[in-house]
Design an enzyme around this catalytic site. Structure first.
Site, PDB file in Angstrom:
ATOM      1  N   LYS A   1      36.693  26.665  61.489  1.00 45.30           N
ATOM      2  CA  LYS A   1      37.377  27.914  62.315  1.00 45.30           C
ATOM      3  C   LYS A   1      36.511  29.075  62.451  1.00 45.30           C
ATOM      4  O   LYS A   1      37.186  29.732  63.329  1.00 45.30           O
ATOM      5  CB  LYS A   1      38.875  27.942  61.732  1.00 45.30           C
ATOM      6  CG  LYS A   1      39.908  27.105  61.575  1.00 45.30           C
ATOM      7  CD  LYS A   1      41.298  27.268  61.145  1.00 45.30           C
ATOM      8  CE  LYS A   1      42.335  26.268  61.192  1.00 45.30           C
ATOM      9  NZ  LYS A   1      43.548  26.461  60.687  1.00 45.30           N
TER      10      LYS A   1
ATOM     11  N   ASN B   1      41.416  28.504  65.963  1.00 43.55           N
ATOM     12  CA  ASN B   1      42.285  27.260  66.150  1.00 43.55           C
ATOM     13  C   ASN B   1      42.452  26.396  67.560  1.00 43.55           C
ATOM     14  O   ASN B   1      42.570  25.455  67.514  1.00 43.55           O
ATOM     15  CB  ASN B   1      43.336  27.088  65.049  1.00 43.55           C
ATOM     16  CG  ASN B   1      44.656  27.578  65.994  1.00 43.55           C
ATOM     17  OD1 ASN B   1      44.338  28.427  66.637  1.00 43.55           O
ATOM     18  ND2 ASN B   1      45.506  26.770  65.376  1.00 43.55           N
TER      19      ASN B   1
ATOM     20  N   GLY C   1      40.224  30.682  54.013  1.00 44.84           N
ATOM     21  CA  GLY C   1      40.252  30.447  55.513  1.00 44.84           C
ATOM     22  C   GLY C   1      41.574  31.021  56.092  1.00 44.84           C
ATOM     23  O   GLY C   1      41.658  31.563  56.986  1.00 44.84           O
ATOM     24  N   VAL C   2      42.511  30.406  55.403  1.00 43.17           N
ATOM     25  CA  VAL C   2      43.831  30.741  56.179  1.00 43.17           C
ATOM     26  C   VAL C   2      44.567  32.078  55.712  1.00 43.17           C
ATOM     27  O   VAL C   2      45.287  32.566  56.473  1.00 43.17           O
ATOM     28  CB  VAL C   2      44.887  29.557  55.860  1.00 43.17           C
ATOM     29  CG1 VAL C   2      45.463  29.604  54.651  1.00 43.17           C
ATOM     30  CG2 VAL C   2      46.042  29.481  56.761  1.00 43.17           C
TER      31      VAL C   2
ATOM     32  N   ASN D   1      43.372  36.372  44.124  1.00 45.00           N
ATOM     33  CA  ASN D   1      42.765  35.074  44.112  1.00 45.00           C
ATOM     34  C   ASN D   1      41.842  35.042  43.039  1.00 45.00           C
ATOM     35  O   ASN D   1      41.323  35.976  42.521  1.00 45.00           O
ATOM     36  CB  ASN D   1      41.823  35.511  45.447  1.00 45.00           C
ATOM     37  CG  ASN D   1      41.010  34.125  45.835  1.00 45.00           C
ATOM     38  OD1 ASN D   1      41.636  33.098  45.841  1.00 45.00           O
ATOM     39  ND2 ASN D   1      39.722  34.110  45.883  1.00 45.00           N
ATOM     40  N   ARG D   2      41.805  33.715  42.655  1.00 41.77           N
ATOM     41  CA  ARG D   2      40.826  33.230  41.310  1.00 41.77           C
ATOM     42  C   ARG D   2      39.767  34.149  41.606  1.00 41.77           C
ATOM     43  O   ARG D   2      39.240  34.783  40.334  1.00 41.77           O
ATOM     44  CB  ARG D   2      40.795  31.755  41.406  1.00 41.77           C
ATOM     45  CG  ARG D   2      39.724  31.365  40.199  1.00 41.77           C
ATOM     46  CD  ARG D   2      39.702  29.880  40.202  1.00 41.77           C
ATOM     47  NE  ARG D   2      39.000  29.480  41.549  1.00 41.77           N
ATOM     48  CZ  ARG D   2      38.546  28.270  41.843  1.00 41.77           C
ATOM     49  NH1 ARG D   2      38.908  27.266  41.031  1.00 41.77           N
ATOM     50  NH2 ARG D   2      38.023  27.837  42.825  1.00 41.77           N
ATOM     51  N   THR D   3      38.834  34.168  42.462  1.00 44.30           N
ATOM     52  CA  THR D   3      37.590  35.029  42.851  1.00 44.30           C
ATOM     53  C   THR D   3      37.955  36.258  43.293  1.00 44.30           C
ATOM     54  O   THR D   3      38.279  36.401  44.353  1.00 44.30           O
ATOM     55  CB  THR D   3      36.598  34.181  43.549  1.00 44.30           C
ATOM     56  OG1 THR D   3      36.556  32.920  43.103  1.00 44.30           O
ATOM     57  CG2 THR D   3      35.117  34.922  43.401  1.00 44.30           C
TER      58      THR D   3
HETATM   59  P1  ATR Z   1      37.233  28.867  51.215  1.00 39.58           P
HETATM   60  O1  ATR Z   1      37.331  29.416  49.874  1.00 39.58           O
HETATM   61  O2  ATR Z   1      35.839  28.269  51.193  1.00 39.58           O
HETATM   62  O3  ATR Z   1      37.568  29.629  52.475  1.00 39.58           O
HETATM   63  P2  ATR Z   1      39.586  27.460  51.410  1.00 39.58           P
HETATM   64  O4  ATR Z   1      40.070  26.030  51.245  1.00 39.58           O
HETATM   65  O5  ATR Z   1      40.024  28.120  52.602  1.00 39.58           O
HETATM   66  O6  ATR Z   1      38.052  27.289  51.206  1.00 39.58           O
HETATM   67  O7  ATR Z   1      40.039  28.295  50.241  1.00 39.58           O
HETATM   68  C1  ATR Z   1      40.555  27.790  49.089  1.00 39.58           C
HETATM   69  C2  ATR Z   1      41.343  28.890  48.455  1.00 39.58           C
HETATM   70  O8  ATR Z   1      42.060  28.174  47.226  1.00 39.58           O
HETATM   71  C3  ATR Z   1      40.639  29.810  47.735  1.00 39.58           C
HETATM   72  O9  ATR Z   1      41.267  31.059  47.754  1.00 39.58           O
HETATM   73  C4  ATR Z   1      40.192  29.682  46.514  1.00 39.58           C
HETATM   74  O10 ATR Z   1      40.005  30.543  45.586  1.00 39.58           O
HETATM   75  P3  ATR Z   1      38.411  30.819  45.014  1.00 39.58           P
HETATM   76  O11 ATR Z   1      38.103  32.029  46.015  1.00 39.58           O
HETATM   77  O12 ATR Z   1      38.496  31.286  43.696  1.00 39.58           O
HETATM   78  O13 ATR Z   1      37.643  29.734  45.261  1.00 39.58           O
HETATM   79  C5  ATR Z   1      41.572  28.730  45.963  1.00 39.58           C
HETATM   80  N1  ATR Z   1      41.367  27.736  44.730  1.00 39.58           N
HETATM   81  C6  ATR Z   1      40.794  26.483  44.913  1.00 39.58           C
HETATM   82  N2  ATR Z   1      40.819  25.797  43.843  1.00 39.58           N
HETATM   83  C7  ATR Z   1      41.672  26.732  42.783  1.00 39.58           C
HETATM   84  C8  ATR Z   1      42.137  26.725  41.723  1.00 39.58           C
HETATM   85  N3  ATR Z   1      41.830  25.613  40.803  1.00 39.58           N
HETATM   86  N4  ATR Z   1      42.679  27.624  41.138  1.00 39.58           N
HETATM   87  C9  ATR Z   1      42.930  28.893  41.903  1.00 39.58           C
HETATM   88  N5  ATR Z   1      42.555  28.868  43.020  1.00 39.58           N
HETATM   89  C10 ATR Z   1      41.922  27.895  43.876  1.00 39.58           C
END
Ligand code: ATR
Length: 264
Positions: free
Chosen positions: A65, A86, A128-129, A149-151
């Site tokens: 996207k 999209n 992404g969303v 967000n986890r990160t």
């Molecule tokens: P991207 O991070 O590459 O954009 P995404 O599928 O669009 O991928 O996003 C995944 C989301 O799910 C992110 O917010 C991710 O958190 P991180 O930024 O910390 O990676 C979150 N996510 C995925 N697995 C997770 C988990 N086990 N616990 C909490 N959040 C999770």
């Protein structure tokens, strides 16, 4: 015959062809909609099919996207702010990128008649969303948007585009009216979000962007605690309906039959 594609990787499980081909029949449109698995190396070449008028329209899904953007001539304001495309089409010989996830989310809320105005929202996830959801929430005049967000850094980065966000630590649960799971946790059955939501007051709204599985652990928990719940299926249907409208100038009917088609 007009040709349409949804592109992504993986793409096998996309339900977009089913939906669009069903609406073609319903609206007597002679066209065909297929799915195509691509790699980032062949995005450019594939999208050039729009300018060459070999392809009439393209839907874009994970993980492209954002990465399609360099190959487009112009973005709609929605696609520009969210950096997420999209829907691709040709307008006055220009390849346009638009984001219908935003209206998809808005319409899904309208569909359940939830009065979202002035509500406090807790958004889980900053992937992404997330920008599309935040854009829609702002359009619907919610009072506050907490993002967790986890990160944490990724949530902080969203403030560059959306100044009104309040970033909270992962694990912190501020007082909210509606909680939205925009993480990928739940895509695999039995995936659980490691947050303690057992102590929140009654009468909240749990929304999950995920629609396959139909009921994630997050939604099961919300339901068991007595809260209103909704999955992302309607959002998916309404984003498709908006793309359809852009390409064909016709608004497809979204009704129980549409739901059934996706379950077949
Ligand atoms: P991207 O991070 O590459 O954009 P995404 O599928 O669009 O991928 O996003 C995944 C989301 O799910 C992110 O917010 C991710 O958190 P991180 O930024 O910390 O990676 C979150 N996510 C995925 N697995 C997770 C988990 N086990 N616990 C909490 N959040 C999770």
């Amino acid at each position: 015959m007009k040709k349409f594609f949804v592109i992504g990787n993986p793409i096998d499980h996309s339900l977009s062809p089913k939906l669009h081909n069903y609406w073609f029949k319903k609206n007597n449109i002679e066209a065909i909609y297929d799915k195509k698995e691509l790699n980032s190396d062949n995005l450019k070449n594939f999208i050039s099919g729009i300018k060459e008028k070999k392809i009439f329209g393209i839907n874009v899904t994970v993980p492209f996207k954002k990465s399609v953007i360099p190959f487009l001539d112009k973005l709609s304001p929605e696609a520009e702010t969210t950096q997420s495309v999209n829907t691709i089409y040709l307008d006055s010989e220009k390849v346009i990128g638009h984001n219908t996830d935003i209206i998809g989310f808005q319409n899904s809320i309208r569909n359940v008649s939830y009065d979202i105005k002035d509500k406090k929202i807790l958004l889980l996830g900053a992937g992404g969303v997330a920008p599309s959801i935040i854009f829609a929430l702002n359009k619907m005049s919610v009072s506050k948007i907490f993002v967790s967000n986890r990160t944490k850094e990724k949530a902080e980065n969203l403030k560059d585009y959306f100044e009104n966000l309040i970033v909270v630590d992962w694990g912190e649960i501020p007082s909210f009216d509606m909680i939205i799971n925009a993480t990928s946790v739940g895509l695999n059955n039995n995936d659980r979000i490691n947050l303690d939501l057992s102590k929140i007051e009654k009468g909240k709204f749990f929304y999950d962007i995920i629609y396959n599985p139909e009921e994630t652990e997050f939604l099961k928990l919300g339901k068991n605690l007595g809260h209103q719940t909704e999955n992302g299926k309607k959002m998916f249907i309404y984003q498709a309906a908006e793309s359809f409208h852009i390409w064909h100038g016709v608004k497809p009917n979204v009704d129980e039959d549409t739901n059934k088609i996706l379950n077949q």
